[in-house]
Design a protein around this motif. Sequence first.
Motif: not given
Length: 166
Positions: A117-123
């Motif tokens: 699972l990837t996240a590129t923003t803090q949100h």
Amino acid sequence: MRVLTMVGTDHHPFHRLVRWVDEWSRRFPADDCMIQYGTSMPPRHARGLAYVEPDELNAWMDKAQVLVCHGGPTTIVEARRLGRRPIVVPRRSRWGEHVDDHQYLFTDRLAQTGQVLTATTQHEFELLLDAALADPVMVRRGDTDDDRKTAATVQRFGSLVAGLFS
């Protein structure tokens, strides 16, 4: 331990990930959170250690409910070997987190096949972490036919990258 975060051992600091996890930990102090922060600034709210011996880190990885990590191939392979689907925040060169964007490209490919699972923003990161804690099944590795091929590819990729810097 509910959340274990690992930035790896690269000499580039990864303040962004440490800050995101530490901010989340400040808002949810009852959740046990450990950050392996390397050369980054230590966390203020979560527990943290700069470096951890491999055996101890593997034991923590095995016990933690959610694994959060940088996009390093070795860290991801270890998480997958332990039956986990980690939340990955890839390092970016434009912020001085690495020499290039290979982690971003690599984790994007793994995310497309559901292996991380990837996240590129803090949100995005906070939404993923909250969802993973609410539903631990989403961060368990699903057994697919591609797992063996992916492990071999990750190992090969790691060797190629390591060869560039030797």
